[in-house]
Design a protein around this motif. Structure first.
Motif, PDB file in Angstrom:
ATOM      1  N   MET A 182      19.047  30.897  45.932  1.00 30.54           N
ATOM      2  CA  MET A 182      18.437  31.968  46.678  1.00 30.54           C
ATOM      3  C   MET A 182      16.769  30.782  45.788  1.00 30.54           C
ATOM      4  SD  MET A 182      17.777  35.318  47.608  1.00 30.54           S
ATOM      5  CE  MET A 182      16.371  35.952  48.489  1.00 30.54           C
ATOM      6  N   ARG A 183      16.985  31.138  45.455  1.00 32.90           N
ATOM      7  CA  ARG A 183      16.452  30.308  45.108  1.00 32.90           C
ATOM      8  C   ARG A 183      15.593  29.824  44.780  1.00 32.90           C
ATOM      9  NH1 ARG A 183      17.284  32.098  38.768  1.00 32.90           N
ATOM     10  NH2 ARG A 183      19.072  33.396  39.701  1.00 32.90           N
ATOM     11  N   ARG A 184      16.176  28.477  45.097  1.00 34.71           N
ATOM     12  CA  ARG A 184      16.076  27.563  45.818  1.00 34.71           C
ATOM     13  C   ARG A 184      15.153  26.976  46.929  1.00 34.71           C
ATOM     14  NH1 ARG A 184      20.938  24.086  44.299  1.00 34.71           N
ATOM     15  NH2 ARG A 184      21.509  25.940  44.863  1.00 34.71           N
ATOM     16  N   VAL A 185      15.883  27.567  47.513  1.00 32.83           N
ATOM     17  CA  VAL A 185      15.795  27.929  49.072  1.00 32.83           C
ATOM     18  C   VAL A 185      13.830  28.871  49.390  1.00 32.83           C
ATOM     19  CG1 VAL A 185      15.605  28.144  51.506  1.00 32.83           C
ATOM     20  CG2 VAL A 185      17.629  27.108  50.337  1.00 32.83           C
ATOM     21  N   ASP A 186      14.472  29.662  48.254  1.00 31.84           N
ATOM     22  CA  ASP A 186      12.323  30.423  48.248  1.00 31.84           C
ATOM     23  C   ASP A 186      11.547  30.013  47.498  1.00 31.84           C
ATOM     24  OD1 ASP A 186      11.072  32.915  48.383  1.00 31.84           O
ATOM     25  OD2 ASP A 186      11.715  33.722  46.628  1.00 31.84           O
ATOM     26  N   THR A 187      10.826  28.816  48.263  1.00 28.89           N
ATOM     27  CA  THR A 187      10.463  27.907  47.602  1.00 28.89           C
ATOM     28  C   THR A 187       8.679  28.666  46.694  1.00 28.89           C
ATOM     29  OG1 THR A 187       8.824  27.458  49.662  1.00 28.89           O
ATOM     30  CG2 THR A 187      10.532  25.668  48.448  1.00 28.89           C
ATOM     31  N   ASN A 188       8.278  29.934  47.586  1.00 27.41           N
ATOM     32  CA  ASN A 188       7.047  31.126  46.781  1.00 27.41           C
ATOM     33  C   ASN A 188       7.134  31.849  46.888  1.00 27.41           C
ATOM     34  OD1 ASN A 188       7.838  32.901  48.683  1.00 27.41           O
ATOM     35  ND2 ASN A 188       6.354  32.623  49.927  1.00 27.41           N
ATOM     36  N   GLY A 189       8.218  32.048  46.240  1.00 26.65           N
ATOM     37  CA  GLY A 189       8.508  33.062  44.839  1.00 26.65           C
ATOM     38  C   GLY A 189       8.662  34.284  45.256  1.00 26.65           C
ATOM     39  N   ASP A 190       9.465  34.966  46.417  1.00 25.47           N
ATOM     40  CA  ASP A 190       8.314  36.098  46.761  1.00 25.47           C
ATOM     41  C   ASP A 190      10.297  37.439  46.728  1.00 25.47           C
ATOM     42  OD1 ASP A 190       9.768  34.842  49.658  1.00 25.47           O
ATOM     43  OD2 ASP A 190       8.212  36.125  50.345  1.00 25.47           O
ATOM     44  N   GLY A 191      10.963  36.360  46.922  1.00 24.87           N
ATOM     45  CA  GLY A 191      12.252  37.430  46.976  1.00 24.87           C
ATOM     46  C   GLY A 191      13.152  37.456  48.362  1.00 24.87           C
ATOM     47  N   LYS A 192      12.851  36.022  49.254  1.00 23.27           N
ATOM     48  CA  LYS A 192      12.328  36.272  50.443  1.00 23.27           C
ATOM     49  C   LYS A 192      12.855  34.973  51.234  1.00 23.27           C
ATOM     50  CE  LYS A 192      11.585  40.986  51.842  1.00 23.27           C
ATOM     51  NZ  LYS A 192      10.617  41.593  53.010  1.00 23.27           N
ATOM     52  N   VAL A 193      13.563  34.918  51.687  1.00 24.53           N
ATOM     53  CA  VAL A 193      13.031  32.946  52.545  1.00 24.53           C
ATOM     54  C   VAL A 193      12.958  33.363  53.671  1.00 24.53           C
ATOM     55  CG1 VAL A 193      14.821  31.169  53.274  1.00 24.53           C
ATOM     56  CG2 VAL A 193      15.306  32.029  51.142  1.00 24.53           C
ATOM     57  N   SER A 194      12.409  32.600  54.002  1.00 26.39           N
ATOM     58  CA  SER A 194      11.026  32.432  55.444  1.00 26.39           C
ATOM     59  C   SER A 194      11.536  31.165  56.552  1.00 26.39           C
ATOM     60  CB  SER A 194       9.737  32.407  55.386  1.00 26.39           C
ATOM     61  OG  SER A 194       9.395  30.796  54.918  1.00 26.39           O
ATOM     62  N   ALA A 195      11.576  31.745  57.651  1.00 24.09           N
ATOM     63  CA  ALA A 195      12.428  30.975  58.805  1.00 24.09           C
ATOM     64  C   ALA A 195      11.513  29.017  58.042  1.00 24.09           C
ATOM     65  CB  ALA A 195      11.431  31.344  59.772  1.00 24.09           C
ATOM     66  N   ASP A 196      10.567  29.390  57.221  1.00 21.98           N
ATOM     67  CA  ASP A 196       9.655  27.833  57.220  1.00 21.98           C
ATOM     68  C   ASP A 196      10.892  26.930  56.376  1.00 21.98           C
ATOM     69  OD1 ASP A 196       8.137  28.231  58.969  1.00 21.98           O
ATOM     70  OD2 ASP A 196       6.331  28.427  58.284  1.00 21.98           O
ATOM     71  N   GLU A 197      10.794  28.216  55.317  1.00 24.34           N
ATOM     72  CA  GLU A 197      11.490  27.571  53.902  1.00 24.34           C
ATOM     73  C   GLU A 197      12.589  27.453  54.261  1.00 24.34           C
ATOM     74  OE1 GLU A 197       9.071  30.505  50.469  1.00 24.34           O
ATOM     75  OE2 GLU A 197      10.744  31.156  51.602  1.00 24.34           O
ATOM     76  N   PHE A 198      13.746  28.437  55.172  1.00 30.95           N
ATOM     77  CA  PHE A 198      14.889  27.531  55.434  1.00 30.95           C
ATOM     78  C   PHE A 198      15.135  26.650  55.819  1.00 30.95           C
ATOM     79  CE2 PHE A 198      18.874  28.364  57.289  1.00 30.95           C
ATOM     80  CZ  PHE A 198      20.058  28.868  55.878  1.00 30.95           C
ATOM     81  N   ARG A 199      14.308  26.061  57.177  1.00 25.77           N
ATOM     82  CA  ARG A 199      14.267  25.028  58.169  1.00 25.77           C
ATOM     83  C   ARG A 199      13.935  24.231  57.477  1.00 25.77           C
ATOM     84  NH1 ARG A 199      11.703  28.463  62.207  1.00 25.77           N
ATOM     85  NH2 ARG A 199      13.628  29.323  63.770  1.00 25.77           N
ATOM     86  N   SER A 200      13.412  24.180  56.009  1.00 24.02           N
ATOM     87  CA  SER A 200      13.299  23.249  55.777  1.00 24.02           C
ATOM     88  C   SER A 200      13.989  22.378  54.530  1.00 24.02           C
ATOM     89  CB  SER A 200      11.749  22.496  54.366  1.00 24.02           C
ATOM     90  OG  SER A 200      12.708  24.154  53.095  1.00 24.02           O
ATOM     91  N   SER A 201      15.196  23.302  54.427  1.00 21.24           N
ATOM     92  CA  SER A 201      16.454  23.442  54.161  1.00 21.24           C
ATOM     93  C   SER A 201      18.210  22.916  54.473  1.00 21.24           C
ATOM     94  CB  SER A 201      17.064  23.830  52.467  1.00 21.24           C
ATOM     95  OG  SER A 201      16.957  25.593  53.047  1.00 21.24           O
TER      96      SER A 201
END
Length: 52
Positions: free
Chosen positions: A1-20
């Motif tokens: 999850m930390r690799r996908v959570d690029t802004n480090g807020d503890g949640k994975v946004s749609a943009d963060e997930f879609r990029s991966s």
């Protein structure tokens, strides 16, 4: 999850997930546009069972 959570807020946004991965809508079970830790566990387990 930390690799996908690029802004480090503890949640994975749609943009963060879609990029991966293109499967964000499948993983976002409650449709809030973010992946909770429970949703991430669910999709990870789903893939693990499928790919055995």
């Amino acid at each position: 999850m930390r690799r996908v959570d690029t802004n480090g807020d503890g949640k994975v946004s749609a943009d963060e997930f879609r990029s991966s991965t293109p499967l964000f809508d499948l993983a976002d079970r409650n449709g809030d546009g973010k992946l909770s830790p429970d949703e991430i566990v669910f999709i990870r387990d789903l893939f693990a069972r499928h790919h055995g």
